[in-house]
Design an enzyme around this catalytic site. Structure first.
Site, PDB file in Angstrom:
ATOM      1  N   HIS A 331     -49.496  50.423  67.951  1.00  0.00           N
ATOM      2  CA  HIS A 331     -49.423  51.650  67.514  1.00  0.00           C
ATOM      3  C   HIS A 331     -50.004  52.265  68.077  1.00  0.00           C
ATOM      4  O   HIS A 331     -50.051  53.816  68.092  1.00  0.00           O
ATOM      5  CB  HIS A 331     -49.743  51.009  66.287  1.00  0.00           C
ATOM      6  CG  HIS A 331     -49.758  52.213  64.731  1.00  0.00           C
ATOM      7  ND1 HIS A 331     -48.670  52.754  64.636  1.00  0.00           N
ATOM      8  CD2 HIS A 331     -51.145  52.798  65.020  1.00  0.00           C
ATOM      9  CE1 HIS A 331     -49.088  53.364  62.928  1.00  0.00           C
ATOM     10  NE2 HIS A 331     -50.563  53.595  64.044  1.00  0.00           N
ATOM     11  N   GLU A 332     -51.347  51.766  68.365  1.00  0.00           N
ATOM     12  CA  GLU A 332     -52.688  53.414  68.614  1.00  0.00           C
ATOM     13  C   GLU A 332     -52.190  54.053  69.757  1.00  0.00           C
ATOM     14  O   GLU A 332     -52.403  55.623  70.394  1.00  0.00           O
ATOM     15  CB  GLU A 332     -53.608  52.646  68.613  1.00  0.00           C
ATOM     16  CG  GLU A 332     -54.111  51.871  67.150  1.00  0.00           C
ATOM     17  CD  GLU A 332     -54.533  52.585  66.234  1.00  0.00           C
ATOM     18  OE1 GLU A 332     -54.091  53.770  66.354  1.00  0.00           O
ATOM     19  OE2 GLU A 332     -54.346  52.269  65.225  1.00  0.00           O
ATOM     20  N   HIS A 335     -49.734  56.549  70.090  1.00  0.00           N
ATOM     21  CA  HIS A 335     -49.775  57.830  68.448  1.00  0.00           C
ATOM     22  C   HIS A 335     -50.436  58.629  70.362  1.00  0.00           C
ATOM     23  O   HIS A 335     -51.008  60.109  69.973  1.00  0.00           O
ATOM     24  CB  HIS A 335     -51.667  57.265  68.289  1.00  0.00           C
ATOM     25  CG  HIS A 335     -51.779  57.094  66.707  1.00  0.00           C
ATOM     26  ND1 HIS A 335     -50.792  58.200  65.927  1.00  0.00           N
ATOM     27  CD2 HIS A 335     -51.669  55.813  65.698  1.00  0.00           C
ATOM     28  CE1 HIS A 335     -50.699  57.424  65.044  1.00  0.00           C
ATOM     29  NE2 HIS A 335     -51.183  56.393  64.796  1.00  0.00           N
ATOM     30  N   GLU A 354     -48.812  58.835  61.795  1.00  0.00           N
ATOM     31  CA  GLU A 354     -48.435  57.713  61.449  1.00  0.00           C
ATOM     32  C   GLU A 354     -46.951  57.486  61.717  1.00  0.00           C
ATOM     33  O   GLU A 354     -46.373  55.710  61.894  1.00  0.00           O
ATOM     34  CB  GLU A 354     -49.465  57.610  60.618  1.00  0.00           C
ATOM     35  CG  GLU A 354     -50.412  57.843  60.261  1.00  0.00           C
ATOM     36  CD  GLU A 354     -51.675  57.406  61.053  1.00  0.00           C
ATOM     37  OE1 GLU A 354     -50.905  56.570  62.126  1.00  0.00           O
ATOM     38  OE2 GLU A 354     -52.815  57.610  61.630  1.00  0.00           O
TER      39      GLU A 354
END
EC number: 3.4.11.-
Length: 892
Positions: A331-332, A335, A354
């Site tokens: 997820h990070e 980003h 997000e």
């Protein structure tokens, strides 16, 4: 330094300009967005940081484009002690300015020039100091194992605690970071060190390379006795010519435990690069395990920070910790493209960060670790978001921002999980390859800049060629809250079978919401196996018909094929009965959607507990963990709120035992060599449900036996926690706390003070939250002590919600310790405080006391108004459903 008073500055300005453009409304502090006539172009942060001290100091220099004549600019700063401000004009002439705390509560400041300056490029130079924050915001300080650390968390609006700034995502500039730190400390930042020097007096200065353009919330640095672990280099590829230096940054003595996380990083990065057709753009990559942290993780460009338990693992780490580590890292790192390379223009579009990172993480996980079943995680998380989205008080994905509270409460399941589900639904509608083409165009068009929702939707539409109808359908999910309900009825009376479709808004029993709401819903229906058995149609009116292909009346149909749609469904009774007889023909994702349809019908009051529990009997035999456990949320509600007599609880225990105990017994309670992580997760879930939830004596006895071994002290007086199955440590200790009370509470509190291992701390904290009787208050008091991290505190305050007696006791304690709780958590967590105090309530009295207590306090809690509204509404809905139920249905 001469300082002009506000009165003198205003008088001088008025003398120069009869229009007094800087007076009146222009002098009112902008509490939402800063005006656009002063724009930062670059920052230099030159800070002196010693974590052993209570304050830090430095000089921040900001190059600013002044777009109109003005005698001041508006900026952000909070809790900063500014000793001087200098303005250097385009000719290099410097003069003093005044720093005015115009709105201290919101952190809005005014820089008064003392005279009117014409449009030009300026430099603003601030000399200041500030305290290290103790609420995990800005530049904050924590102590671990007796050693102090300083690190940053700027998102969403906490950079203003660390340096004077234009603290908004739309202002994106390069940063030059210079840190002067004690010689024996390690410092890291967004970029690699360009040069370093020592002053011979115990200090060194580290000059970091200039960053790519970033918003303030992605600026990151950390100082402390860190272990720095090399993760090697991520090799160049078709999308990137240079290798990426990869490192792990761990607390002192923990470096050896970050290797597992680092080993997953290269394949995640390469998968993302391949999808976006764009190489990782931030040079080096550090992953930092923070000793205490307000969020799960933070996507700072080049220096991604995580809660320590997400990074620090070994061969004995719980299976869920290993999976969580991969998922959060994916997820990070997603980003780095959606959020860091392309940044939202304003906080109403936080979903562009997000939701896309959540959606992309699921794609990465599905490719790299297909055994993790990200396809099912996608469905279950979307259905979780539907619970909140069914509230009248739910946020929209693109929620208008009216103040800081709206910013701080935007990081919720609507943004992350609903947003990801909506993206996935429209990706399925236009096709995976087409959607990727649009995403690549979007990244290229806005790289190192900012974007709005219309930019993204427009890029997808251009790739798909769907036109205005597509944009309208997508926007219908972004710009209104709520869960669509698609009702279906099959008609086989004509030449071709026809499915009648009706849409309205799903509302639980007791809701005051308006059911008349329309979306553009891509409805996909399965009538057979494989792709040939699925057909889709856009439902953008109240009613429509879908002519089913094949010419014959199907034996059954599934109204949400592959569970790709973000909607719930309700079927004609005859059609539902046929589907019930063909559940084996559904894939796992569709079985989860079926379980959610049962849950939705129960909470709408369409079926009773007896009918809802039939889903347990139908789904529990599934070999797939997620499907077998899907009905347990509804089971837990019935257990907590409807079962009133011993006979009713006995009936539920019997059902639970018959459906799930044989599976747990087959798995056993001891971790087997070579077992799959899915088996470990199944064991943990079933032990928690059967042993802690419905309290089956046989399961509790087995867990208590393991707990007794874990609670034995060794020669050094430490608990033997390694003796328990690490996947069951939380359940083992919870049963021990419930059964034995004070002696176990004593032992766990003493061990927490000696333990830095995050997984074991989490297990002990979870167990302590179940402390019975007088020990509960003792644990709640302990939650406010320095021995418990700020980020751990909530874990100890969320137990005792299963009974009215427990909720009443926690409520009484909370009222008496409200100020201490709020002081410790800070403003970032304000929106969650009402749920902390009253979550789990199920009576009108619970709702009324919550409202009465918090309403007069809302002005001091940014975002708590939404938290209060949602918690209160949830309590009232629970009360309405409880009132409508017939408990005797449990024993039928």
């Amino acid at each position: 330094m001469r300082r002009l008073t506000h009165t003198l500055a205003f008088t001088a300005l008025a003398a120069c300009f009869s229009s007094a453009f800087a007076g009146g409304a222009d002098m009112k502090p902008p509490l939402e967005r800063l005006p656009g006539w002063a724009v930062p172009e670059a920052y230099t942060l030159d800070l002196r940081v010693d974590p052993a001290q209570t304050r830090f100091a430095g000089v921040t220099t900001i190059r600013v484009e002044l777009k109109k004549a003005a005698d001041h600019v508006w900026m952000h700063g909070k809790d900063l002690k500014v000793s001087s401000v200098r303005v250097i004009d385009a000719k290099g002439v410097s003069h003093a300015a005044q720093y005015v705390n115009a709105a201290p509560k919101q952190g809005v400041v005014r820089i008064d020039f003392g005279k009117t300056l014409q449009p030009q490029e300026l430099k603003l130079v601030f000399d200041y100091s500030a305290p290290f924050n103790h609420q995990l915001q800005g530049l904050y300080k924590v102590t671990r194992d007796g050693r102090p650390y300083a690190m940053t968390q700027m998102e969403p609006i906490s950079a203003r605690y660390a340096f004077p700034s234009f603290d908004e995502p739309g202002f994106k500039t390069p940063y030059k970071i210079v840190l002067t730190v004690p010689n024996d400390e390690v410092a890291v930042a967004n970029t690699a060190i360009a040069k370093s020097s020592k002053d011979g007096k115990g200090w060194k200065t580290l000059d970091f390379k200039t960053t790519q353009p970033l918003p303030t919330y992605l600026v990151a640095f950390a100082v402390g006795p860190w272990d720095v672990v090399s993760g090697g280099e991520i090799k160049p590829n078709a999308w990137r010519k240079e290798p990426i230096r990869l490192r792990g940054i761990a607390p002192h003595g923990e470096g050896s435990r970050i290797h597992i996380a680092l080993s997953e990083t290269p394949v995640i990065i390469q998968t993302l690069e391949q999808y976006y057709g764009f190489g990782y753009p931030f040079g080096k990559l550090d992953l930092l395990a923070a000793p205490d942290f307000s969020a799960g993780a933070m996507e700072n460009a080049g220096l991604v920070t995580f809660r320590d338990w997400l990074m620090l693992m070994d061969k004995n780490s719980p299976s869920d910790a290993v999976r969580n580590s991969f998922n959060v890292q994916a997820h990070e790192l997603a980003h780095q493209w959606t959020g860091d390379t392309v940044t939202l223009d304003w906080w109403n579009d936080i979903w562009l960060n997000e939701a896309f990172a959540t959606w992309m993480q699921q794609k990465v996980t599905a490719k790299v670790h297909p055994e993790y079943r990200a396809d099912l995680d996608r469905v279950s998380r979307a259905e979780g978001a539907m619970g909140n989205d069914s509230l009248v008080s739910a946020r929209k994905i693109r929620q208008p921002i009216t103040g800081n509270g709206d910013i701080q409460t935007a990081f919720d399941g609507i943004t992350y999980q609903k947003g990801a589900a909506v993206i996935g639904m429209f990706e399925h509608y236009v096709g995976v390859d087409t959607f990727r083409k649009g995403m690549r165009a979007y990244i290229q068009a806005h790289k190192f800049g900012n974007a709005k929702a219309s930019d993204l939707v427009g890029a997808i539409d251009k790739a798909a060629g769907k036109g205005e109808a597509f944009k309208h359908a997508f926007s219908s999910f972004l710009d209104q809250s709520g869960v669509p309900m698609v009702s279906t009825r099959l008609d086989c009376s004509g030449t071709h079978p026809v499915l009648h479709l009706t849409q309205d808004r799903y509302l639980p029993l007791g809701s005051s919401g308006d059911p008349n709401r329309l979306w553009g819903i891509p409805v996909c229906v399965r009538t057979g196996a494989g792709k040939a058995g699925v057909q889709c149609q856009m439902l953008d009116s109240k009613t429509a018909t879908m002519q089913l292909s094949g010419g014959q009346c199907p034996a059954w149909y599934m109204p949400n094929a592959d569970a790709r749609g973000y909607y719930r469904f309700s079927m004609d009774k005859t059609d539902l009965a046929k589907l019930n007889g063909h559940l084996g023909a559904l894939n796992d994702a569709e079985k989860l959607a079926y379980a959610d349809a049962v849950k939705a019908a129960f909470h709408r009051g369409d079926i009773d507990a007896s009918a809802a529990m039939e889903a347990v009997r139908r789904l529990a035999p599934s070999k797939t963990r997620q499907v077998a456990l899907a009905p347990l949320d509804t089971f837990a509600w019935i257990w907590k709120h409807e079962a009133q007599t011993d006979a009713q609880r006995a009936a539920l225990r019997k059902l639970a035992s018959e459906a799930y105990l044989p599976r747990l017994q087959k798995l056993g309670y001891v971790k087997r060599k070579g077992e799959s992580s899915d088996d470990a997760l199944t064991r943990s879930a079933l032990a928690g449900f059967l042993g802690v939830g419905v309290k089956l004596p046989a399961v509790r006895a087995a867990l208590l036996q393991q707990a007794d071994r874990a609670l034995e002290k060794n020669a050094k007086g430490r608990l033997n926690l390694a003796a328990a199955n690490p996947d069951l440590l939380s359940e083992d200790l919870t049963v021990a706390v419930e059964e034995k009370g004070k002696p176990v509470v004593d032992a766990l509190i003493a061990e927490l003070n000696k333990t830095t291992d995050a997984d074991r701390r989490n297990a002990m904290l979870a167990a302590l939250s179940h402390a019975p009787g007088a020990q509960a208050e003792r644990v709640w008091n302990f939650a406010l002590s320095p021995q418990v991290k700020v980020g751990e505190m909530f874990r100890l305050l969320t137990g005792h919600r299963d009974t009215q007696q427990g909720r009443d006791a926690l409520w009484t304690w909370f009222k008496g310790h409200y100020d201490q709780v709020v002081k410790r958590t800070g403003t970032f967590a304000s929106g969650y405080v009402p749920n902390l105090a009253g979550g789990g309530g199920c009576s009108m009295a619970d709702a009324e006391r919550l409202q009465a207590f918090f309403t007069p306090r809302l002005d001091d809690l940014p975002g708590a108004d939404r938290g209060l509204a949602q918690t209160t509404e949830s309590i009232k809905l629970c009360a309405a459903l409880k009132k409508a139920q017939d408990p005797s249905a449990i024993t039928r």
